[in-house]
Design a protein around this motif. Structure first.
Motif, PDB file in Angstrom:
ATOM      1  N   SER A  10       0.850  -1.192   0.000  1.00  0.00           N
ATOM      2  CA  SER A  10       0.000   0.000   0.000  1.00  0.00           C
ATOM      3  C   SER A  10       0.885   1.240   0.000  1.00  0.00           C
ATOM      4  O   SER A  10       2.098   1.164   0.189  1.00  0.00           O
ATOM      5  N   CYS A  11       0.273   2.396  -0.202  1.00  0.00           N
ATOM      6  CA  CYS A  11       0.994   3.678  -0.137  1.00  0.00           C
ATOM      7  C   CYS A  11       0.728   4.384   1.194  1.00  0.00           C
ATOM      8  O   CYS A  11       0.955   5.599   1.316  1.00  0.00           O
ATOM      9  N   ASN A  12       0.265   3.663   2.182  1.00  0.00           N
ATOM     10  CA  ASN A  12      -0.089   4.283   3.460  1.00  0.00           C
ATOM     11  C   ASN A  12       1.075   5.043   4.087  1.00  0.00           C
ATOM     12  O   ASN A  12       0.898   6.131   4.640  1.00  0.00           O
ATOM     13  N   SER A  13       2.270   4.473   4.020  1.00  0.00           N
ATOM     14  CA  SER A  13       3.418   5.148   4.630  1.00  0.00           C
ATOM     15  C   SER A  13       3.718   6.465   3.916  1.00  0.00           C
ATOM     16  O   SER A  13       4.085   7.460   4.554  1.00  0.00           O
ATOM     17  N   TYR A  14       3.555   6.486   2.608  1.00  0.00           N
ATOM     18  CA  TYR A  14       3.778   7.722   1.852  1.00  0.00           C
ATOM     19  C   TYR A  14       2.768   8.784   2.265  1.00  0.00           C
ATOM     20  O   TYR A  14       3.125   9.936   2.510  1.00  0.00           O
ATOM     21  N   TYR A  15       1.502   8.393   2.374  1.00  0.00           N
ATOM     22  CA  TYR A  15       0.464   9.342   2.769  1.00  0.00           C
ATOM     23  C   TYR A  15       0.649   9.803   4.212  1.00  0.00           C
ATOM     24  O   TYR A  15       0.345  10.952   4.557  1.00  0.00           O
ATOM     25  N   ASN A  16       1.159   8.922   5.070  1.00  0.00           N
ATOM     26  CA  ASN A  16       1.356   9.276   6.487  1.00  0.00           C
ATOM     27  C   ASN A  16       2.632  10.076   6.721  1.00  0.00           C
ATOM     28  O   ASN A  16       2.855  10.583   7.821  1.00  0.00           O
ATOM     29  N   GLY A  17       3.481  10.159   5.725  1.00  0.00           N
ATOM     30  CA  GLY A  17       4.711  10.932   5.865  1.00  0.00           C
ATOM     31  C   GLY A  17       5.821  10.204   6.603  1.00  0.00           C
ATOM     32  O   GLY A  17       6.853  10.808   6.921  1.00  0.00           O
ATOM     33  N   LYS A  18       5.633   8.927   6.881  1.00  0.00           N
ATOM     34  CA  LYS A  18       6.667   8.135   7.549  1.00  0.00           C
ATOM     35  C   LYS A  18       6.277   6.661   7.458  1.00  0.00           C
ATOM     36  O   LYS A  18       5.114   6.324   7.199  1.00  0.00           O
ATOM     37  N   ILE A  19       7.249   5.800   7.662  1.00  0.00           N
ATOM     38  CA  ILE A  19       6.965   4.372   7.646  1.00  0.00           C
ATOM     39  C   ILE A  19       5.998   4.052   8.777  1.00  0.00           C
ATOM     40  O   ILE A  19       6.216   4.434   9.928  1.00  0.00           O
ATOM     41  N   ASN A  69      10.686   7.009   5.458  1.00  0.00           N
ATOM     42  CA  ASN A  69      11.701   6.721   6.463  1.00  0.00           C
ATOM     43  C   ASN A  69      11.047   6.611   7.838  1.00  0.00           C
ATOM     44  O   ASN A  69       9.891   6.981   8.021  1.00  0.00           O
ATOM     45  N   PHE A  70      11.800   6.117   8.788  1.00  0.00           N
ATOM     46  CA  PHE A  70      11.298   6.050  10.150  1.00  0.00           C
ATOM     47  C   PHE A  70      11.231   7.453  10.742  1.00  0.00           C
ATOM     48  O   PHE A  70      12.092   8.291  10.483  1.00  0.00           O
ATOM     49  N   CYS A  71      10.228   7.685  11.532  1.00  0.00           N
ATOM     50  CA  CYS A  71      10.109   8.949  12.260  1.00  0.00           C
ATOM     51  C   CYS A  71       9.434   8.609  13.586  1.00  0.00           C
ATOM     52  O   CYS A  71       8.216   8.637  13.709  1.00  0.00           O
ATOM     53  N   PHE A  72      10.231   8.248  14.558  1.00  0.00           N
ATOM     54  CA  PHE A  72       9.690   7.752  15.817  1.00  0.00           C
ATOM     55  C   PHE A  72       9.199   8.897  16.694  1.00  0.00           C
ATOM     56  O   PHE A  72       9.995   9.655  17.255  1.00  0.00           O
ATOM     57  N   GLU A  73       7.884   9.014  16.780  1.00  0.00           N
ATOM     58  CA  GLU A  73       7.245  10.090  17.536  1.00  0.00           C
ATOM     59  C   GLU A  73       6.357   9.554  18.654  1.00  0.00           C
ATOM     60  O   GLU A  73       5.456  10.223  19.126  1.00  0.00           O
ATOM     61  N   ASN A  74       6.577   8.283  19.007  1.00  0.00           N
ATOM     62  CA  ASN A  74       5.865   7.628  20.107  1.00  0.00           C
ATOM     63  C   ASN A  74       4.386   7.347  19.827  1.00  0.00           C
ATOM     64  O   ASN A  74       3.596   7.172  20.748  1.00  0.00           O
ATOM     65  N   SER A  75       4.017   7.306  18.554  1.00  0.00           N
ATOM     66  CA  SER A  75       2.664   6.862  18.219  1.00  0.00           C
ATOM     67  C   SER A  75       2.602   5.350  18.374  1.00  0.00           C
ATOM     68  O   SER A  75       3.637   4.692  18.537  1.00  0.00           O
ATOM     69  N   GLU A  76       1.405   4.791  18.332  1.00  0.00           N
ATOM     70  CA  GLU A  76       1.264   3.340  18.438  1.00  0.00           C
ATOM     71  C   GLU A  76       2.082   2.652  17.350  1.00  0.00           C
ATOM     72  O   GLU A  76       2.815   1.689  17.617  1.00  0.00           O
ATOM     73  N   SER A  77       1.970   3.125  16.135  1.00  0.00           N
ATOM     74  CA  SER A  77       2.721   2.542  15.023  1.00  0.00           C
ATOM     75  C   SER A  77       4.226   2.638  15.256  1.00  0.00           C
ATOM     76  O   SER A  77       4.964   1.665  15.022  1.00  0.00           O
TER      77      SER A  77
END
Length: 277
Positions: free
Chosen positions: A77-86, A117-125
């Motif tokens: 899917s393109c979900n990561s692209y739409y979400n702006g991060k993996i 790319n990874f962007c760890f912001e402490n969300s569930e994902s």
């Protein structure tokens, strides 16, 4: 979803579909394959991100997976692209963790076709991705669809936009990333059993689909727990029929079969869930 195994030992898994296509399945735990997110207004949007050239994870072409010791998941899917991060959902991640947990001597590859790319912001994902990376045998990489299909019979289908213009672009893109039936030289999937498929062992359907799609609610019904466990006791993978079940949210306090399997085979993922699995 066609699943081919090059390994022998038994496993018990939950297989959901999340556009993750398992290409090589070994002794996995809980698996999820092929979540289709359809974009009805803009048909091409389904896999538009494949053509976006931007910074992303290292590409799978840069590594050499171990022959016979690698398990591959594709997130198409393109979900990561739409979400702006993996990004990843709990059920998707459960598939990967269970594979890594049940097969410590195998390398598990989670390949994203979407750039990001990874962007760890402490969300569930984000927390779930971190949990997956605690397994030394988990590798999360990018797969360039154009490179992947180059020199294959589907190269022109992609270049000419036929896959993107399909009403089921993500499903068909997933199919490209799997080995369809020609490898075995057969016309029907059932004819692949007990046939030389260039090193692949093809298992009968009941090893993966203990519960048929029309009874998918059994995985989400506490009163069906005993029946589900009994029917799937000899399964390698359990398919939870994501097309039907993806909207069925499971509270973490529930005792439904799916969550009970998850707590056993992907405990780190369940631990990072906020309220639902």
């Amino acid at each position: 979803m066609h699943i081919f195994s090059i390994y022998r030992r038994k496993l018990v898994i939950l297989l959901l579909c999340f556009t993750l296509g398992i290409l090589f399945v070994a002794n996995i735990g809980i698996s999820q394959i092929s979540t289709q997110v359809y974009h009805y207004v803009y048909p091409k949007a389904g896999i538009y991100c494949y053509r976006v050239k931007t910074n992303s994870l290292p590409d799978i072409s840069e590594v050499k997976p171990r022959k016979g010791k690698s398990i591959f998941f594709h997130e198409t899917s393109c979900n990561s692209y739409y979400n702006g991060k993996i990004s990843i959902t709990p059920r998707q991640a459960c598939a990967v963790e269970s594979a890594a947990k049940m097969n410590p001597n195998f390398d598990v590859y989670l390949l994203y076709v979407s750039p990001g790319n990874f962007c760890f912001e402490n969300s569930e994902s984000d927390r779930i991705l971190k949990a997956l990376l605690t397994y030394k045998n988990v590798n999360i990489l990018h797969v360039d669809f154009e490179k992947y299909s180059k020199g294959t019979p589907v190269e022109n289908l992609y270049k000419r936009g036929y896959i993107e213009n399909s009403g089921y672009a993500q499903s068909h893109a997933s199919d490209v990333l799997r080995l369809l039936k020609s490898i075995c030289g057969v016309k029907e999937a059932k004819d692949m059993l007990n046939k030389d498929c260039r090193g692949f062992t093809v298992y009968p359907r009941d090893k993966f689909y203990a519960i048929p799609w029309w009874n998918w609610t059994m995985y989400f019904d506490e009163s069906s727990t005993g029946t589900v466990f009994n029917l799937s006791k000899d399964s390698y993978i359990i398919h939870v029929w994501n097309k039907q079940s993806e909207r069925s949210r499971i509270p973490l306090s529930s005792e439904v079969p799916y969550l009970l399997y998850a707590k056993k085979y992907c405990p780190k993922v369940v631990e990072e869930c906020d309220e639902y699995f």
